[in-house]
Motif scaffolding. Structure first.
Motif, PDB file in Angstrom:
ATOM      1  N   PRO A   1       9.339  -3.560   2.730  1.00  0.00           N
ATOM      2  CA  PRO A   1       7.919  -3.566   2.378  1.00  0.00           C
ATOM      3  C   PRO A   1       7.227  -2.313   2.918  1.00  0.00           C
ATOM      4  N   ASP A   2       6.138  -1.917   2.277  1.00  0.00           N
ATOM      5  CA  ASP A   2       5.376  -0.769   2.755  1.00  0.00           C
ATOM      6  C   ASP A   2       4.979  -0.979   4.211  1.00  0.00           C
ATOM      7  N   GLY A   3       5.033   0.070   4.972  1.00  0.00           N
ATOM      8  CA  GLY A   3       4.628  -0.058   6.375  1.00  0.00           C
ATOM      9  C   GLY A   3       5.297   1.004   7.225  1.00  0.00           C
ATOM     10  N   THR A   4       4.963   1.003   8.497  1.00  0.00           N
ATOM     11  CA  THR A   4       5.552   1.958   9.425  1.00  0.00           C
ATOM     12  C   THR A   4       6.469   1.205  10.392  1.00  0.00           C
TER      13      THR A   4
ATOM     14  N   THR B   1       7.583   5.824   7.922  1.00  0.00           N
ATOM     15  CA  THR B   1       6.656   5.157   7.013  1.00  0.00           C
ATOM     16  C   THR B   1       7.303   5.024   5.646  1.00  0.00           C
ATOM     17  N   VAL B   2       7.330   3.767   5.143  1.00  0.00           N
ATOM     18  CA  VAL B   2       7.907   3.493   3.826  1.00  0.00           C
ATOM     19  C   VAL B   2       6.769   3.088   2.889  1.00  0.00           C
ATOM     20  N   LYS B   3       6.791   3.658   1.690  1.00  0.00           N
ATOM     21  CA  LYS B   3       5.763   3.299   0.711  1.00  0.00           C
ATOM     22  C   LYS B   3       6.397   3.292  -0.664  1.00  0.00           C
ATOM     23  N   GLY B   4       6.282   2.168  -1.313  1.00  0.00           N
ATOM     24  CA  GLY B   4       6.809   2.056  -2.667  1.00  0.00           C
ATOM     25  C   GLY B   4       8.305   2.330  -2.744  1.00  0.00           C
TER      26      GLY B   4
ATOM     27  N   ARG C   1      10.062   4.243  -0.959  1.00  0.00           N
ATOM     28  CA  ARG C   1      10.425   5.611  -0.606  1.00  0.00           C
ATOM     29  C   ARG C   1      10.105   5.877   0.858  1.00  0.00           C
TER      30      ARG C   1
ATOM     31  N   GLU D   1       8.311   7.817   3.158  1.00  0.00           N
ATOM     32  CA  GLU D   1       7.169   8.726   3.022  1.00  0.00           C
ATOM     33  C   GLU D   1       7.170   9.786   4.111  1.00  0.00           C
TER      34      GLU D   1
END
Lengths: 358, 604
Positions: free
Chosen positions: A273-276, A293-296, A298, A300
């Motif tokens: 899931p999105d988050g750090t 940090t992951v977003k979508g 990927r 990030e």
């Protein structure tokens, strides 16, 4: 934990079971036999540039150490090879040269001579990965005395030299696997016959050492990319009774492999899931902390908020950049002159990501 | 009226001097803070062969020798050469500046010395505003610089190098090193990189600040009365070619003695030639153009001997005040009330005797070097005795050393090792691509080795403590020292599997035991990278050990301390000796030579 982490660092980068079927070009049985005969009778290229060298205290006649005499690699030849030659890649050729020298030293004693020949096969196979010479010397030992025959080892050499048929031919003679390290299962897996490998493993688990059978089954599944199944087999290793010697080692291997699968093989950015996510790993002079940090689905950003490194140069910027560029923690080139810091960042990133997996 | 005359009178009256001083100070600061800043060097992304980025980085930046000002300080090379009874390369530099100073007497002090320039700045910014401490009389201190010079030279003659404690440029470099360099490192690289201070640091900083504080007693008090490097130039002024002269049209206004920063003008406005630094400020202020800087032997039409009179026929802004002193200047002129020689026989004797006592006391207190545990010195250091005789304690090697591997010895080993460099391997290891310390050493205490020599020069030998080392003790797998060593390219630590468990018939159990480090003495150069890692992780971070389990030790047989000659050659000789020994061992086994063949006939 340190052990697991140490192994993680390497396990994550390399394939779990040492096999690279694509390395050798396919050869016919006749071609492989010709190769073994030719290489086996001529010295390798490095021969003349490698002098014979060994500690002056070493006994070269394979004397059996008296019972309970302890481990002394400076005197006992077998222990010297095990403790010193095996552990230092820079000494492998030197070790081969020494073993060839012991052929001369022990030429009057047939038993010792065979032992030297067998040890040569093992050294060429395990260390120098010179499979033609390994097969040659193992066969020579086996021809002199059946007790020293190593058909699975020779079969593995033939497979490595490019002839799968020869390996299969040898393996089909075995219904089960009574070797100490599960060599039959391992070779079935290496040549890509995973179902045969698992079948033999199931048999070995019933008839012989179950912990080794399950470990090899786990390795087979990992190699086949069946990670969930591999984890189940590794789990079985851990439930086996006993915690000494080979059993202890097998359990540690199973633990390390499970850990590596979770952190590296099963890592799926889409399932984070999105988050750090944060984690840490030991670098040059202490813990290196990483925030990913992951977003979508990927990666990030990879940040290093805290560290005590001194010789870091660009690795603090470069390694995160490479991870983001590759969108993976596998196969990242470490940054020259700061390998340790780089590895710490990679490991910490992998751990951070795996902690976020759903 | 020119505004410069009022705001910056010395710039107006002696512009050449101020420009030269500024340029020299700037050059010094660039050399110290930029050229001796190692961290701009970057490794090649894909290095081929042995990395050399630190050595290359310094070479690229060192258009002017980083240690130029140290080499120019004549006391540095004189005392070193005297103590070690050897030629010191910077003697040539000192000779050059002394030759120049025959034409421009004490020109080094007036124009070049960055400490002098900083003192000028201090006097301008602070000294002249705080006048309550001004010393308005003479005393024993007026000859202090000669006593110090004599003392350090006598000590050097006895083989003890004390001049670095008081020589101008080492005092400055050490001061900046301990005051500003930590700030540079802290702000630019992180405060965790700044090594801790010891008592030696504080004493050096106090000495440095003391040099400035002297300014409260009078402008450039240090240069006039204390600086022994300046005293060398004063003594050489006896051979001067040029000097300051006063023409007969002098109106005795006293402006020249008021503005003289070196207290070199006598009461009759003639010159104290040993002190005049040729700054020419007096020529600028002279209302009648009576001051000339001319040949010493030019005897035409100069002012006659007479008693000074503080009166001037002229009025206006330059007019003297009632007591005969110029109104707008500080009362420094009063200090020049002495006439005649400032050389005192008693002082001289006292200086000589004092330094002898110091030398003897030092010997008594510290004993001989060999009695103590030897320190690991920088790579390429000359033998310890000569090292201590040559090391001027300028601290240049600390500044240029990446990661502060080199740090100053404190008082723990006595005065004769104070501020000398030692390798602190717990803090950091010596970079394999760096040879900077030898390149910047002004006296050759650390030889300027090319990188290919430096990388085989043994500064020590790593020794594994098998009771503490985690794998030897059977506690943990650990191979950090080996990783460090092979990453640096030395490959001087090999593995050995220890504590192997055996199954039936004595066969080893796969994976049992631990892989432990074994140092190869012929390959280890004592860089200390192994010790750093073990200490930082196993001891400091994890607390598993109290001390690193692998320690670099120096001493006979563990290090190479060559006065001259090649380290590569030394290694080659050792390797050939080892080969011979191995061959003898094989010959002894009784097999005829050439019998160790790949496939013996009896097996075909």
């Amino acid at each position: 934990m340190l052990l697991i982490l140490c192994q993680l660092a390497t396990a994550g980068q390399a394939t779990p079971v040492s096999s690279d079927p694509a390395a050798a070009k396919p050869r016919t049985k006749a071609e492989v036999e010709a190769l073994i005969a030719a290489a086996g009778t001529t010295p390798p290229a490095w021969w003349s540039s490698t002098p014979v060298s060994y500690p002056p205290t070493l006994d070269l006649t394979w004397k059996k150490p008296p019972p309970n005499s302890g481990w002394d690699p400076s005197k006992n030849l077998g222990q010297y090879i095990w403790s010193v030659i095996n552990e230092n890649p820079g000494k492998w050729k030197e070790g081969a040269r020494l073993l060839h020298y012991t052929l001369e030293v022990n030429k009057a004693d047939r038993g010792k001579l065979i032992q030297s020949m067998y040890a040569l096969g093992t050294l060429y196979h395990n260390l120098l990965q010179d499979y033609a010479r390994a097969a040659f010397w193992w066969r020579k030992a086996g021809a002199a005395d059946d007790e020293w025959a190593n058909p699975i080892g020779v079969a593995n050499c033939c497979w490595k030299l490019g002839c799968k048929e020869m390996a299969k031919e040898a393996l089909t003679k075995y219904g089960s696997d009574d070797t100490r390290h599960g060599a039959v299962i391992k070779l079935w897996a290496d040549i890509g016959e995973f179902d045969s490998a698992l079948k033999v493993a199931e048999t070995k688990a019933r008839e012989d050492d179950a912990y080794m059978a399950w470990l090899m089954a786990g390795e087979t599944c990992r190699l086949a990319g069946r990670y969930k199944k591999a984890l189940a087999y590794y789990g079985k290793v851990l439930t086996e009774p006993g915690d000494k010697g080979d059993i202890k080692q097998s359990k540690e291997r199973a633990k390390a492999s499970s850990e590596a699968i979770k952190v590296y093989d099963l890592l799926d950015l889409k399932r984070i899931p999105d988050g750090t996510y944060t984690s840490n790993s030991y670098g040059y002079a202490g813990q290196v902390f990483v925030a990913v940090t992951v977003k979508g689905g990927r990666i990030e950003s990879v940040k290093v908020p805290r560290h005590q490194e001194k010789q870091y140069y660009g690795s603090l910027i470069e390694t995160p950049r490479r991870i983001i560029e590759k969108q993976s923690v596998k196969g990242i080139d470490t940054y020259s002159s700061a390998t340790i810091t780089s590895e710490a960042i990679i490991n910490a990133t992998a751990k951070a990501l795996s902690s976020g997996m759903k | 009226m020119n505004p410069l005359k009022k705001t910056l009178p010395t710039w107006y009256y002696a512009p050449l001097r101020r420009v030269v001083q500024s340029l020299c100070l700037l050059l010094f600061l660039v050399l110290f803070f930029y050229v001796c800043w190692p961290y701009s060097a970057r490794p090649a992304p894909h290095p081929i062969g042995w990395p050399s980025h630190y050595a290359d980085g310094l070479r690229a930046k060192e258009i002017v020798e980083a240690e130029s000002f140290l080499a120019l300080d004549p006391l540095v090379s004189f005392s070193g050469a005297l103590a070690a009874r050897a030629w010191v390369w910077s003697l040539a530099w000192a000779g050059l500046i002394l030759a120049v100073c025959l034409l421009v007497p004490r020109g080094f002090c007036g124009y070049v010395c960055p400490l002098g320039t900083l003192l000028d700045l201090f006097d301008w910014a602070l000294g002249k505003r705080i006048t309550r401490f001004l010393l308005l009389r003479d005393g024993w201190w007026v000859q202090l610089k000669y006593y110090l010079l004599l003392g350090t030279l006598v000590a050097a003659l006895c083989g003890v190098l004390l001049s670095g404690f008081v020589a101008a440029i080492p005092v400055l470099t050490r001061g900046l090193l301990f005051v500003l360099a930590p700030l540079q490192l802290g702000f630019l690289r992180g405060w965790h990189q700044v090594p801790p201070f010891n008592a030696g640091h504080y004493v050096s900083v106090a000495l440095f600040l003391g040099v400035f504080a002297l300014g409260f007693w009078g402008p450039r008090f240090w240069c006039r009365y204390v600086c022994p490097s300046g005293a060398v130039f004063s003594v050489f002024n006896l051979l001067r070619v040029n000097e300051r002269k006063v023409a007969a049209n002098c109106v005795l206004c006293g402006k020249c003695s008021a503005c003289c920063p070196f207290d070199a003008i006598q009461a009759d406005f003639k010159t104290r030639t040993a002190d005049c630094a040729f700054c020419k400020t007096c020529r600028g202020v002279c209302p009648t153009d009576a001051i000339k800087f001319a040949s010493r032997w030019d005897n035409v039409d100069w002012k006659e001997e007479e008693e000074p009179r503080y009166s001037s026929p002229e009025g206006g802004e330059h007019s003297p005040s009632g007591d005969g002193r110029p109104t707008s200047e500080r009362p420094a002129a009063l200090w020049g009330a002495r006439v005649g020689s400032r050389w005192g026989r008693r002082g001289f004797l006292a200086g000589a005797l004092g330094s002898l006592l110091v030398v003897l006391g030092q010997r008594r207190l510290c004993g001989s070097v060999s009695k103590t545990i030897p320190l690991v010195r920088p790579p390429g250091s000359v033998p310890e005795e000569q090292f201590l005789q040559l090391c001027i304690r300028c601290g240049e090697c600390f500044k240029v050393c990446p990661n502060n591997v080199l740090q100053p010895v404190g008082f723990e080993r006595g005065l004769d090792e104070l501020w000398t460099p030692k390798v602190v391997a717990n803090w950091a290891g010596c970079e394999s691509s760096c040879n900077a310390c030898g390149q910047v050493c002004p006296t050759g205490a650390v030889r300027a080795l090319p990188l290919k020599e430096k990388r085989v020069a043994r500064m020590g030998l790593a020794i594994v403590n098998q009771e503490a080392c985690l794998p030897y003790a059977g506690l943990q797998p650990c191979q950090m020292c080996v990783d460090e060593c092979s990453a640096a390219g030395y490959n001087a630590i090999e593995f050995m599997r220890v504590r192997v468990e055996t199954g039936d018939e004595g066969a080893p159990i796969e994976g049992s035991g631990f892989v432990a480090p074994v140092v190869v003495p012929g390959k280890c150069v004592g860089c200390g990278l192994c010790q750093t890692r073990c200490y930082q992780i196993n001891a400091k971070s994890k607390g598993w050990l109290r001390e690193s389990a692998i320690l670099v030790a120096a001493g006979s047989g563990k290090e190479d301390r060559l006065l001259h000659g090649s380290y590569l050659e030394l290694r080659r000789r050792e390797a050939s000796r080892r080969r011979q020994e191995q061959q003898q061992q094989i010959n002894k086994s009784g097999l005829p030579p050439g019998q160790d063949i790949y496939l013996p006939d009896f097996l075909k």
